[in-house]
Design a protein around this motif. Structure first.
Motif, PDB file in Angstrom:
ATOM      1  N   PHE A 146      34.649  83.970  58.644  1.00  8.23           N
ATOM      2  CA  PHE A 146      35.974  84.491  58.954  1.00  8.23           C
ATOM      3  C   PHE A 146      36.542  85.072  57.672  1.00  8.23           C
ATOM      4  CE2 PHE A 146      40.537  84.543  59.317  1.00  8.23           C
ATOM      5  CZ  PHE A 146      40.735  85.046  60.588  1.00  8.23           C
ATOM      6  N   SER A 147      36.869  86.334  57.698  1.00  8.91           N
ATOM      7  CA  SER A 147      37.504  86.950  56.528  1.00  8.91           C
ATOM      8  C   SER A 147      38.528  87.971  56.994  1.00  8.91           C
ATOM      9  CB  SER A 147      36.463  87.608  55.608  1.00  8.91           C
ATOM     10  OG  SER A 147      35.755  88.608  56.304  1.00  8.91           O
ATOM     11  N   LEU A 148      39.532  88.144  56.177  1.00  8.47           N
ATOM     12  CA  LEU A 148      40.598  89.086  56.503  1.00  8.47           C
ATOM     13  C   LEU A 148      40.204  90.490  56.089  1.00  8.47           C
ATOM     14  CD1 LEU A 148      43.687  87.019  55.326  1.00  8.47           C
ATOM     15  CD2 LEU A 148      42.805  87.287  57.641  1.00  8.47           C
ATOM     16  N   VAL A 149      40.750  91.461  56.792  1.00  5.57           N
ATOM     17  CA  VAL A 149      40.603  92.857  56.417  1.00  5.57           C
ATOM     18  C   VAL A 149      41.926  93.285  55.800  1.00  5.57           C
ATOM     19  CG1 VAL A 149      40.188  95.209  57.246  1.00  5.57           C
ATOM     20  CG2 VAL A 149      38.965  93.283  58.287  1.00  5.57           C
ATOM     21  N   GLY A 181      43.529  93.092  59.774  1.00  3.79           N
ATOM     22  CA  GLY A 181      42.710  92.517  60.839  1.00  3.79           C
ATOM     23  C   GLY A 181      41.822  91.433  60.284  1.00  3.79           C
ATOM     24  N   ALA A 182      40.727  91.149  60.993  1.00  2.00           N
ATOM     25  CA  ALA A 182      39.815  90.088  60.562  1.00  2.00           C
ATOM     26  C   ALA A 182      38.407  90.381  61.053  1.00  2.00           C
ATOM     27  CB  ALA A 182      40.283  88.737  61.099  1.00  2.00           C
ATOM     28  N   VAL A 183      37.444  89.842  60.316  1.00  2.00           N
ATOM     29  CA  VAL A 183      36.046  89.876  60.726  1.00  2.00           C
ATOM     30  C   VAL A 183      35.664  88.434  61.034  1.00  2.00           C
ATOM     31  CG1 VAL A 183      33.679  90.371  60.018  1.00  2.00           C
ATOM     32  CG2 VAL A 183      35.542  91.852  59.264  1.00  2.00           C
ATOM     33  N   CYS A 184      35.061  88.210  62.199  1.00  3.67           N
ATOM     34  CA  CYS A 184      34.748  86.841  62.604  1.00  3.67           C
ATOM     35  C   CYS A 184      33.334  86.766  63.172  1.00  3.67           C
ATOM     36  CB  CYS A 184      35.751  86.367  63.653  1.00  3.67           C
ATOM     37  SG  CYS A 184      35.495  84.662  64.180  1.00  3.67           S
ATOM     38  N   ARG A 185      32.671  85.693  62.830  1.00  7.89           N
ATOM     39  CA  ARG A 185      31.375  85.342  63.426  1.00  7.89           C
ATOM     40  C   ARG A 185      31.491  83.871  63.787  1.00  7.89           C
ATOM     41  NH1 ARG A 185      25.601  85.213  60.366  1.00  7.89           N
ATOM     42  NH2 ARG A 185      24.300  85.236  62.214  1.00  7.89           N
ATOM     43  N   PRO A 186      31.757  83.544  65.056  1.00  4.77           N
ATOM     44  CA  PRO A 186      32.123  82.170  65.416  1.00  4.77           C
ATOM     45  C   PRO A 186      31.004  81.141  65.397  1.00  4.77           C
ATOM     46  CG  PRO A 186      32.160  83.590  67.351  1.00  4.77           C
ATOM     47  CD  PRO A 186      31.877  84.460  66.175  1.00  4.77           C
ATOM     48  N   TYR A 202      28.831  89.774  64.565  1.00  5.14           N
ATOM     49  CA  TYR A 202      30.160  89.839  63.953  1.00  5.14           C
ATOM     50  C   TYR A 202      31.095  90.607  64.877  1.00  5.14           C
ATOM     51  CZ  TYR A 202      28.150  88.290  59.529  1.00  5.14           C
ATOM     52  OH  TYR A 202      27.546  87.566  58.553  1.00  5.14           O
ATOM     53  N   ALA A 203      32.363  90.224  64.865  1.00  5.10           N
ATOM     54  CA  ALA A 203      33.380  90.938  65.646  1.00  5.10           C
ATOM     55  C   ALA A 203      34.496  91.351  64.696  1.00  5.10           C
ATOM     56  CB  ALA A 203      33.940  90.053  66.753  1.00  5.10           C
ATOM     57  N   LEU A 204      34.981  92.549  64.860  1.00  9.68           N
ATOM     58  CA  LEU A 204      36.071  93.056  64.041  1.00  9.68           C
ATOM     59  C   LEU A 204      37.342  93.087  64.898  1.00  9.68           C
ATOM     60  CD1 LEU A 204      37.138  94.435  61.454  1.00  9.68           C
ATOM     61  CD2 LEU A 204      36.360  96.602  62.431  1.00  9.68           C
ATOM     62  N   TYR A 205      38.385  92.478  64.392  1.00  9.69           N
ATOM     63  CA  TYR A 205      39.662  92.435  65.108  1.00  9.69           C
ATOM     64  C   TYR A 205      40.680  93.239  64.328  1.00  9.69           C
ATOM     65  CZ  TYR A 205      37.549  88.632  67.698  1.00  9.69           C
ATOM     66  OH  TYR A 205      36.713  87.888  68.489  1.00  9.69           O
ATOM     67  N   ARG A 206      41.474  94.033  65.031  1.00 12.35           N
ATOM     68  CA  ARG A 206      42.523  94.827  64.398  1.00 12.35           C
ATOM     69  C   ARG A 206      43.866  94.191  64.712  1.00 12.35           C
ATOM     70  NH1 ARG A 206      43.994 100.803  66.226  1.00 12.35           N
ATOM     71  NH2 ARG A 206      44.959  99.559  67.829  1.00 12.35           N
TER      72      ARG A 206
END
Length: 196
Positions: A163-166, A178-183, A189-193
């Motif tokens: 989990f890291s912030l963009v 946003g954030a990058v997450c790999r649960p 990986y998923a990129l969230y805006r």
């Protein structure tokens, strides 16, 4: 941002709470004994040191409130504390959780961690917020000698959660875009805006 030592919002309490939660889940889910490790100062004499983000963490780990469940688990030796190195591996330990292992100028954490992994003989070693890249000194220590071996060892670990912030490029950490997450392990990986 609370788990990123590069940010001004870094909070060691969040890392310790994460370690406590992880230890409880490992014990509840598997019945295995957990040793939580924080690296000790590296180097010799006046040249010994510890990353600022880990200064005092071992003491805080031992002093924190683990609740009645945690106190009971510590008394039964299901949760124990230690440092990074082969001397902290006991036959009773079944899972090792290492908090934020980091190299410092002139000293690499990798050899100590490598000895620990070898002494663990296949038992799980979990790194939380590991930053094991070389930190080169002005004298060129840690530049090339043994670098390939250190990098090969670091590459043996698999990332099971991310989990890291963009944030905008440069030294600014805000606004959060946003954030990058790999649960979980082997998940894409998923990129969230961030939407206002």
């Amino acid at each position: 941002p609370e788990l990123d030592p590069e940010m001004d919002t870094y909070r060691i309490g969040t890392l310790l709470e994460l370690a406590r939660h992880l230890a409880f889940r490992v014990i509840e889910g598997t019945g295995r004994k957990v040793r939580i490790c924080v690296q000790a100062p590296m180097g010799e004499g006046i040249f010994s040191g510890l990353p600022l983000s880990l200064n005092g963490v071992r003491k805080l780990l031992e002093m924190m409130d683990w609740g009645s469940q945690g106190a009971e688990l510590q008394q039964k030796k299901f949760i124990r504390f230690g440092a990074v190195g082969s001397e902290w591996v006991d036959a009773d330990d079944e899972v090792f959780v290492v908090l934020a292992p980091q190299s410092i100028v002139g000293n690499s954490i990798v050899p100590l961690l490598q000895e620990m992994v070898e002494a663990a003989k296949g038992r799980p070693v979990i790194l939380i917020n590991g930053r094991m890249g070389d930190v080169q000194s002005s004298a060129g220590v840690m530049s090339y000698r043994g670098r390939a071996d250190r990098l090969d060892f670091v590459d043996e670990f698999r990332e099971c959660f991310h989990f890291s912030l963009v944030v905008p490029p440069g030294r600014t950490f805000f606004p959060i875009l946003g954030a990058v997450c790999r649960p979980f392990l082997d998940c894409p990986y998923a990129l969230y805006r961030r939407v206002e």
